[in-house]
Design a protein around this motif. Structure first.
Motif, PDB file in Angstrom:
ATOM      1  N   GLU A 286       0.805  -1.215   0.000  1.00  0.00           N
ATOM      2  CA  GLU A 286       0.000   0.000   0.000  1.00  0.00           C
ATOM      3  C   GLU A 286       0.840   1.269   0.000  1.00  0.00           C
ATOM      4  OE1 GLU A 286      -3.834   1.953   2.297  1.00  0.00           O
ATOM      5  OE2 GLU A 286      -2.933   0.111   3.092  1.00  0.00           O
TER       6      GLU A 286
ATOM      7  N   LYS B  94       1.711   4.001  -2.787  1.00  0.00           N
ATOM      8  CA  LYS B  94       0.927   5.215  -3.053  1.00  0.00           C
ATOM      9  C   LYS B  94       1.756   6.478  -2.816  1.00  0.00           C
ATOM     10  CE  LYS B  94      -3.488   3.268  -1.497  1.00  0.00           C
ATOM     11  NZ  LYS B  94      -4.541   3.409  -0.473  1.00  0.00           N
TER      12      LYS B  94
ATOM     13  N   THR C 178       3.458   8.526  -5.522  1.00  0.00           N
ATOM     14  CA  THR C 178       2.657   9.334  -6.446  1.00  0.00           C
ATOM     15  C   THR C 178       2.250  10.661  -5.803  1.00  0.00           C
ATOM     16  OG1 THR C 178       0.528   8.395  -5.730  1.00  0.00           O
ATOM     17  CG2 THR C 178       1.703   7.231  -7.491  1.00  0.00           C
TER      18      THR C 178
ATOM     19  N   SER D  63       1.747  -3.683  -7.031  1.00  0.00           N
ATOM     20  CA  SER D  63       1.159  -2.848  -5.977  1.00  0.00           C
ATOM     21  C   SER D  63       0.419  -1.664  -6.573  1.00  0.00           C
ATOM     22  CB  SER D  63       2.247  -2.356  -5.014  1.00  0.00           C
ATOM     23  OG  SER D  63       2.876  -3.455  -4.390  1.00  0.00           O
TER      24      SER D  63
ATOM     25  N   ASN E  70      -1.051  -1.525  -9.442  1.00  0.00           N
ATOM     26  CA  ASN E  70      -2.306  -2.063  -9.994  1.00  0.00           C
ATOM     27  C   ASN E  70      -3.322  -2.333  -8.900  1.00  0.00           C
ATOM     28  OD1 ASN E  70      -1.258  -1.969 -12.583  1.00  0.00           O
ATOM     29  ND2 ASN E  70      -0.657  -4.117 -12.592  1.00  0.00           N
ATOM     30  N   LYS E  71      -2.883  -2.905  -7.807  1.00  0.00           N
ATOM     31  CA  LYS E  71      -3.787  -3.248  -6.704  1.00  0.00           C
ATOM     32  C   LYS E  71      -4.507  -2.007  -6.164  1.00  0.00           C
ATOM     33  CE  LYS E  71      -4.054  -5.445  -2.214  1.00  0.00           C
ATOM     34  NZ  LYS E  71      -3.396  -6.230  -1.199  1.00  0.00           N
ATOM     35  N   PHE E  72      -3.824  -0.875  -6.180  1.00  0.00           N
ATOM     36  CA  PHE E  72      -4.411   0.350  -5.630  1.00  0.00           C
ATOM     37  C   PHE E  72      -4.853   1.319  -6.732  1.00  0.00           C
ATOM     38  CE2 PHE E  72      -1.724  -1.476  -2.357  1.00  0.00           C
ATOM     39  CZ  PHE E  72      -2.673  -1.666  -1.374  1.00  0.00           C
ATOM     40  N   ASN E  73      -5.092   0.763  -7.921  1.00  0.00           N
ATOM     41  CA  ASN E  73      -5.617   1.524  -9.061  1.00  0.00           C
ATOM     42  C   ASN E  73      -4.785   2.762  -9.384  1.00  0.00           C
ATOM     43  OD1 ASN E  73      -7.852  -0.243  -9.510  1.00  0.00           O
ATOM     44  ND2 ASN E  73      -8.820   0.672  -7.712  1.00  0.00           N
ATOM     45  N   LEU E  74      -3.481   2.597  -9.335  1.00  0.00           N
ATOM     46  CA  LEU E  74      -2.567   3.676  -9.693  1.00  0.00           C
ATOM     47  C   LEU E  74      -1.858   3.285 -10.986  1.00  0.00           C
ATOM     48  CD1 LEU E  74      -1.067   4.312  -6.158  1.00  0.00           C
ATOM     49  CD2 LEU E  74      -2.644   5.811  -7.391  1.00  0.00           C
ATOM     50  N   SER E  75      -1.456   4.282 -11.750  1.00  0.00           N
ATOM     51  CA  SER E  75      -0.769   3.993 -13.005  1.00  0.00           C
ATOM     52  C   SER E  75       0.694   4.409 -12.917  1.00  0.00           C
ATOM     53  CB  SER E  75      -1.438   4.726 -14.164  1.00  0.00           C
ATOM     54  OG  SER E  75      -1.169   6.109 -14.087  1.00  0.00           O
TER      55      SER E  75
ATOM     56  N   GLN F 245       1.485   8.102 -12.971  1.00  0.00           N
ATOM     57  CA  GLN F 245       1.257   8.901 -11.763  1.00  0.00           C
ATOM     58  C   GLN F 245       2.486   8.973 -10.859  1.00  0.00           C
ATOM     59  OE1 GLN F 245      -2.556   6.596 -11.052  1.00  0.00           O
ATOM     60  NE2 GLN F 245      -3.088   8.546 -10.082  1.00  0.00           N
TER      61      GLN F 245
END
Length: 138
Positions: A70, A73, A76, A100, A102-107, A110
């Protein structure tokens, strides 16, 4: 007989060169981290290792920090810019785990400038360990 002596001499010469290279070479380091506070601690460690006043046998070469879970994040978030700049100053590669992200919907797009990306942080860690990197997992 002379061929045997030359062969033994060459073998011993080669073996001693390998031993010298291993003891005077650089130590590449890998930190595999899952907590935000560990990134700052790893950077303090890198700074101490790169200091000319160090009291350790570690001679740091490449230093790679892979952040998974997590806490990816933070790579970003604008609040982490100073950490990433400090890593760049210390010649430390900060890497984000794609699993990780992908799991938290980040690209990948970002990520802060200066942060590297790998598709799978675990595979990258295995590859670096196989290449002889000393590693710490927190």
């Amino acid at each position: 007989m002379i061929k045997k002596q030359i062969s033994i001499f060459l073998f011993l010469l080669f073996a001693s060169m390998v031993a010298i290279a291993q003891t005077t070479g650089e130590d590449n380091l890998l930190f595999l981290l899952r907590k935000k506070e560990h990134l700052a601690q790893a950077l303090v460690t890198a700074e101490q290792l790169r200091s000319s006043e160090k009291t350790t046998t570690i001679n740091p070469g490449e230093i790679v920090i892979i952040l998974c879970g997590e806490e990816v994040k933070m790579l970003t978030e604008p609040s982490s810019v100073d950490l990433i700049k400090n890593a760049e100053r210390l010649n430390v590669n900060v890497v984000a785990c794609g699993l990780s992200l992908n799991k938290f919907n980040l690209s990948r797009q970002q990520l802060l400038p200066g942060v590297r990306y790998v598709t799978n942080g675990f595979i990258k860690a295995f590859e670096l360990q196989k290449q002889g990197y000393l590693s710490v997992e927190l």
